[in-house]
Enzyme design. Sequence first.
Site, PDB file in Angstrom:
ATOM      1  NE  ARG A  47     -58.801 -31.264 -47.677  1.00 34.75           N
ATOM      2  CZ  ARG A  47     -59.789 -30.677 -46.993  1.00 34.75           C
ATOM      3  NH1 ARG A  47     -59.551 -29.545 -46.357  1.00 34.75           N
ATOM      4  NH2 ARG A  47     -60.987 -31.220 -46.943  1.00 34.75           N
ATOM      5  CE  LYS A  48     -58.990 -29.836 -42.226  1.00 36.31           C
ATOM      6  NZ  LYS A  48     -59.410 -28.427 -42.110  1.00 36.31           N
ATOM      7  CD1 TRP A  51     -64.834 -19.991 -47.382  1.00 36.18           C
ATOM      8  CD2 TRP A  51     -65.580 -21.236 -45.685  1.00 36.18           C
ATOM      9  NE1 TRP A  51     -66.014 -19.443 -46.964  1.00 36.18           N
ATOM     10  CE2 TRP A  51     -66.508 -20.191 -45.922  1.00 36.18           C
ATOM     11  CE3 TRP A  51     -65.840 -22.142 -44.672  1.00 36.18           C
ATOM     12  CZ2 TRP A  51     -67.670 -20.036 -45.162  1.00 36.18           C
ATOM     13  CZ3 TRP A  51     -66.989 -21.988 -43.920  1.00 36.18           C
ATOM     14  CH2 TRP A  51     -67.891 -20.954 -44.158  1.00 36.18           C
ATOM     15  CG  ASP A  96     -73.360 -28.189 -38.195  1.00 28.32           C
ATOM     16  OD1 ASP A  96     -74.228 -28.992 -37.824  1.00 28.32           O
ATOM     17  OD2 ASP A  96     -72.279 -28.051 -37.602  1.00 28.32           O
ATOM     18  NE  ARG A 123     -63.386 -31.191 -40.117  1.00 32.83           N
ATOM     19  CZ  ARG A 123     -64.320 -31.888 -40.764  1.00 32.83           C
ATOM     20  NH1 ARG A 123     -65.166 -32.656 -40.113  1.00 32.83           N
ATOM     21  NH2 ARG A 123     -64.404 -31.818 -42.069  1.00 32.83           N
TER      22      ARG A 123
END
Length: 478
Positions: free
Chosen positions: A50-51, A84, A221, A415
């Site tokens: 997908r990236k 997202w 995070d 990313r």
Amino acid sequence: MRYLKRHRHVGDPLEAALADTALGCGFARPVQHEVLAGMAAQVPEFAGGRKRALAHAVFTMLGADLAHDDFGPDAFDVDALHPWAAVQVTAAKAVLGRAAGKAPLGAGDLALLASTQRQGIVWEGNFFIHLLVLHALADVPGMQATVDEGLGTALMYQRDDGGMPFVTDTDTWSTVTAGLALHATGAPPPVLHRVARHLLRVQHKDGGWSYTDRAQLPDTDCTTVALEFLHQLDPYAYRGPIRRGLDALLAVRGSDGGFPTYGAGTPSEACMTAAAVNALSTQGHLHHGIIQSALHFLVGSQLADGSFPPGWSRSRLHTLFRAHLAGNHSFRTPPPPIRSMHEQTLSLVRAAQRADGGFGQQDGSPSDAISTSYGLIILTGQADPAPAARATRYLLAQLRPHGGTPSPPDMLGPRPFPYDVPVLADAFALLALGHLSRRIRPCRAAVPGRRHSGSRPVETDRAQHHDAGAAHSTENTT
């Protein structure tokens, strides 16, 4: 256009290629392959398909004439994605489908994209996705008014330099990171409690934290660092928020023992797992079994060269320093797998230190302040003080007169696209110096001329590095 022209020769292949393409300066085939290959190396394997589709979609939006790859179904599968990513994948599918002459999106996909658009509001504070959705909806019958309103919202965020931000803000992530650094270096309690009060105001009902108070999706995070900060500051006064934060963290734990960035059921990641161990370790032996399982995942994630799969930082040392601390927090005498992980980490870090004492984001990249801060945190956990001293000299040399620390963009999101949050360079440099300050102590020496009877040694400003065992007595700092 003036902003983009200034960034055509910044030295970063991805940014230069994006600027060239947007300005209509061409996107040469050799550069295309080089840039796309470099992007693929900066994302986890589970997100590769997908990236790659996202990268092609971005360059297609900007006018690049790319060969339309036949992406597999995994590139556009949204079943196991957080909100997202689901919107991002759907928008990329729309852009690539239109360029390839495929059938338009179905009603469900269009409704998902349109649901993110509200006049004057950037959904989840994610400006990148806001613009991606507008490109996906462009030329879709009946969506012109939505696109026009979305463009009006976008123009509200154009900066004075002509550029656009990646997100509306990173206030919460910057706050938790800076708060931890300030605590590590002994900032006044009123300052630290003021930071804590802000974190309590932006904590979600489920107990987690997001990178900004504009986002509803919490992330591991921010949650882990907030937990560490609140525990170190006052575990009793903040016991309620800490308990709820721990519940939110444990709720996303994977069946493999690791922790993902977003939401239960999404893939576990090494960096997030190390961060989770650092947060859970503040609770003593309460979560011993969970920590052991997470460390097992972490050990299994380490690559042959000692590094870990790509995370949310351009610097490979980001995950390394978190993993290094995660193992140190859990054992006085580490078992063989953890000891092996530490040895591999230290071997890589020692070999990666440059002649100037600093560290770069990757092999071949120049030294920078943030990467050196990550490296210094690791080096302060070993017995030999020389590498830490060299890294400290480099880091101090980067300080500007007012105290700021310049550094190239470090964070990635989505990313592999980099974004720059300057305060993070200051925060991580301060955090590294906080780790260093706990490993040095004044060296008592007699001052010349005071050798008369009854004189006492006077502390000088020289420092002596503690033995390696002292690392276990320092605060549990991420």
